[in-house]
Design a protein around this motif. Sequence first.
Motif, PDB file in Angstrom:
ATOM      1  N   LEU A  26       0.833  -1.208   0.000  1.00 16.23           N
ATOM      2  CA  LEU A  26       0.000   0.000   0.000  1.00 16.23           C
ATOM      3  C   LEU A  26       0.866   1.256   0.000  1.00 16.23           C
ATOM      4  N   LEU A  27       1.844   1.309   0.902  1.00 15.83           N
ATOM      5  CA  LEU A  27       2.705   2.487   0.995  1.00 15.83           C
ATOM      6  C   LEU A  27       3.494   2.695  -0.290  1.00 15.83           C
ATOM      7  N   THR A  28       3.968   1.601  -0.875  1.00 12.08           N
ATOM      8  CA  THR A  28       4.739   1.703  -2.121  1.00 12.08           C
ATOM      9  C   THR A  28       3.871   2.238  -3.255  1.00 12.08           C
ATOM     10  N   LEU A  29       2.650   1.718  -3.370  1.00 12.78           N
ATOM     11  CA  LEU A  29       1.756   2.168  -4.444  1.00 12.78           C
ATOM     12  C   LEU A  29       1.426   3.654  -4.301  1.00 12.78           C
ATOM     13  N   VAL A  30       1.133   4.086  -3.078  1.00  9.45           N
ATOM     14  CA  VAL A  30       0.809   5.494  -2.863  1.00  9.45           C
ATOM     15  C   VAL A  30       2.011   6.371  -3.214  1.00  9.45           C
ATOM     16  N   PHE A  31       3.193   5.965  -2.784  1.00  9.28           N
ATOM     17  CA  PHE A  31       4.403   6.723  -3.079  1.00  9.28           C
ATOM     18  C   PHE A  31       4.624   6.831  -4.587  1.00  9.28           C
ATOM     19  N   VAL A  32       4.525   5.707  -5.284  1.00  8.32           N
ATOM     20  CA  VAL A  32       4.781   5.697  -6.732  1.00  8.32           C
ATOM     21  C   VAL A  32       3.738   6.536  -7.466  1.00  8.32           C
ATOM     22  N   LEU A  33       2.467   6.377  -7.114  1.00  3.64           N
ATOM     23  CA  LEU A  33       1.413   7.118  -7.807  1.00  3.64           C
ATOM     24  C   LEU A  33       1.563   8.623  -7.618  1.00  3.64           C
ATOM     25  N   MET A  34       1.966   9.041  -6.426  1.00  5.39           N
ATOM     26  CA  MET A  34       2.170  10.465  -6.199  1.00  5.39           C
ATOM     27  C   MET A  34       3.375  10.996  -6.974  1.00  5.39           C
ATOM     28  N   ARG A  35       4.385  10.149  -7.190  1.00  3.29           N
ATOM     29  CA  ARG A  35       5.598  10.604  -7.878  1.00  3.29           C
ATOM     30  C   ARG A  35       5.464  10.568  -9.396  1.00  3.29           C
ATOM     31  N   VAL A  36       4.592   9.734  -9.919  1.00  2.00           N
ATOM     32  CA  VAL A  36       4.436   9.669 -11.385  1.00  2.00           C
ATOM     33  C   VAL A  36       3.434  10.696 -11.892  1.00  2.00           C
ATOM     34  N   ALA A  37       2.743  11.384 -10.967  1.00  2.00           N
ATOM     35  CA  ALA A  37       1.822  12.445 -11.398  1.00  2.00           C
ATOM     36  C   ALA A  37       2.598  13.523 -12.129  1.00  2.00           C
ATOM     37  N   PRO A  38       2.062  14.036 -13.235  1.00  2.00           N
ATOM     38  CA  PRO A  38       2.799  15.013 -14.040  1.00  2.00           C
ATOM     39  C   PRO A  38       3.010  16.331 -13.299  1.00  2.00           C
ATOM     40  N   GLY A  39       4.157  16.962 -13.577  1.00  2.00           N
ATOM     41  CA  GLY A  39       4.434  18.278 -13.012  1.00  2.00           C
ATOM     42  C   GLY A  39       5.089  18.223 -11.651  1.00  2.00           C
ATOM     43  N   ASN A  40       5.586  19.362 -11.225  1.00  2.00           N
ATOM     44  CA  ASN A  40       6.198  19.511  -9.915  1.00  2.00           C
ATOM     45  C   ASN A  40       5.100  19.693  -8.876  1.00  2.00           C
ATOM     46  N   PRO A  41       5.070  18.858  -7.831  1.00  2.00           N
ATOM     47  CA  PRO A  41       3.984  18.967  -6.851  1.00  2.00           C
ATOM     48  C   PRO A  41       3.944  20.316  -6.146  1.00  2.00           C
ATOM     49  N   VAL A  42       5.106  20.916  -5.912  1.00  2.00           N
ATOM     50  CA  VAL A  42       5.150  22.218  -5.252  1.00  2.00           C
ATOM     51  C   VAL A  42       4.579  23.289  -6.166  1.00  2.00           C
ATOM     52  N   SER A  43       4.973  23.275  -7.421  1.00  2.00           N
ATOM     53  CA  SER A  43       4.454  24.243  -8.386  1.00  2.00           C
ATOM     54  C   SER A  43       2.944  24.083  -8.562  1.00  2.00           C
ATOM     55  N   ALA A  44       2.486  22.819  -8.607  1.00  2.00           N
ATOM     56  CA  ALA A  44       1.051  22.572  -8.782  1.00  2.00           C
ATOM     57  C   ALA A  44       0.257  23.068  -7.573  1.00  2.00           C
ATOM     58  N   ALA A  45       0.799  22.826  -6.368  1.00  2.00           N
ATOM     59  CA  ALA A  45       0.080  23.220  -5.160  1.00  2.00           C
ATOM     60  C   ALA A  45       0.031  24.733  -4.989  1.00  2.00           C
ATOM     61  N   LEU A  46       1.101  25.414  -5.400  1.00  2.00           N
ATOM     62  CA  LEU A  46       1.157  26.872  -5.239  1.00  2.00           C
ATOM     63  C   LEU A  46       0.573  27.611  -6.433  1.00  2.00           C
ATOM     64  N   GLY A  47       0.075  26.870  -7.406  1.00  2.00           N
ATOM     65  CA  GLY A  47      -0.613  27.497  -8.521  1.00  2.00           C
ATOM     66  C   GLY A  47       0.279  28.060  -9.603  1.00  2.00           C
ATOM     67  N   GLY A  48       1.577  27.835  -9.495  1.00  2.00           N
ATOM     68  CA  GLY A  48       2.479  28.309 -10.533  1.00  2.00           C
ATOM     69  C   GLY A  48       2.656  29.826 -10.548  1.00  2.00           C
ATOM     70  N   HIS A  49       2.290  30.493  -9.454  1.00  2.00           N
ATOM     71  CA  HIS A  49       2.362  31.961  -9.413  1.00  2.00           C
ATOM     72  C   HIS A  49       3.487  32.457  -8.508  1.00  2.00           C
ATOM     73  N   VAL A  50       4.434  31.615  -8.209  1.00  2.00           N
ATOM     74  CA  VAL A  50       5.556  32.016  -7.364  1.00  2.00           C
ATOM     75  C   VAL A  50       6.848  31.856  -8.160  1.00  2.00           C
ATOM     76  N   PRO A  51       7.868  32.601  -7.793  1.00  2.00           N
ATOM     77  CA  PRO A  51       9.139  32.512  -8.532  1.00  2.00           C
ATOM     78  C   PRO A  51       9.716  31.099  -8.500  1.00  2.00           C
ATOM     79  N   GLN A  52      10.442  30.757  -9.546  1.00  2.00           N
ATOM     80  CA  GLN A  52      11.041  29.432  -9.652  1.00  2.00           C
ATOM     81  C   GLN A  52      12.012  29.176  -8.516  1.00  2.00           C
ATOM     82  N   ALA A  53      12.695  30.222  -8.061  1.00  2.00           N
ATOM     83  CA  ALA A  53      13.650  30.047  -6.964  1.00  2.00           C
ATOM     84  C   ALA A  53      12.939  29.596  -5.686  1.00  2.00           C
ATOM     85  N   VAL A  54      11.748  30.121  -5.445  1.00  2.00           N
ATOM     86  CA  VAL A  54      10.979  29.728  -4.261  1.00  2.00           C
ATOM     87  C   VAL A  54      10.519  28.280  -4.384  1.00  2.00           C
ATOM     88  N   ILE A  55      10.082  27.901  -5.588  1.00  2.00           N
ATOM     89  CA  ILE A  55       9.654  26.521  -5.821  1.00  2.00           C
ATOM     90  C   ILE A  55      10.811  25.559  -5.582  1.00  2.00           C
TER      91      ILE A  55
END
Length: 343
Positions: A26-55
């Motif tokens: 279960l833990l492995t599947l959750v980890f893999v599925l979250m990592r194969v999602a497209p895009g940077n998770p930080v950029s996606a969560a912050l909406g892409g409206h912050v500087p790249q250096a902050v991301i």
Amino acid sequence: MAGGGSSLKSYLLVRTLLVIPTIFILLTLVFVLMRVAPGNPVSAALGGHVPQAVIQEISHRLGYDRPLYQQFGSYLWNLAHGDFGATITDKRQVSDIILVNGAATLELTLAAAIVALAVGIPIGLIAGRFRDRPIDAASRIFGIIMYAMPVFVLGLLAQIVFGSWLGWLPISDQASPMTSALMTTHTNLLLVDAVIDGDWDSFWDVLQHLVLPAGTLGLVFAGVFVRLVRINVIRTLKDDYIEAARARGIREQAVVYRHAFRNALVPVITVIGLEIALLMGGAVLTETTFNWPGIGHALYTYLQNRDYAAVQGIVIVFGLVVVFASLLVDILSALIDPRMRYQ
């Protein structure tokens, strides 16, 4: 007797040990599925409206820029120490979400389970007892409609009828704003907290807010128990030992309720564990419909915000609940039905 006790211990040991690889998968599947999602998770969560250096700084702080095997190792290490991480969007500890929002979901799920069992089991018993009679047909229609009804549709209907038209019950939230502000938190279970404080006005307010969401979710799953209990009662009434009991002159009521009904409940106990997963899934829709501040509502919010760190922690909690609930059901089934120990 010794052999029976030994077989029970062996069965329980095997079932308990199987939990370990199940949790790891279960833990492995959750980890893999979250990592194969497209895009940077930080950029996606912050909406892409912050500087790249902050991301990049946040990604480095959270370890997203390290190799996957190192991320996986840290992920398992932190989980082993009870650290589910923090959300990206509001920096809230996932463990806090589990304790606070999870308590609201637990309160809703337990109340819904009580409704499902209190409605589904008696109706299923009556339908099986009076097979092919009008009451059986009505029970079957009720079970089919409830089983097929989307929980959010029934929830909206309940809000319109009992909230807007009749004005009997509140249609959203876990309590009124005044009650939420005045209550003292002990367990995060508001009904329990109100009882601890002897605050019966708050207890009544919380209970009123619980009726519609718990009733909605419970009625949907009552359909499952109506069909299951009916089928098992009909099947049990055909068994040889039931015919033997009738031949000995035992009253029909005693045959049905003392013998057939008890044995018909064994499969129900097994299904209860499976229904917990569905109940929690249904809780997501129910909590969203009624603005109930549970873990399902939190999951929906963080999914909208694409906060994968929060989603990962919440999904793990859902999975762990289902795994341990299934283990508990296996143990109860083995204690009730000795035949289970040899399967």
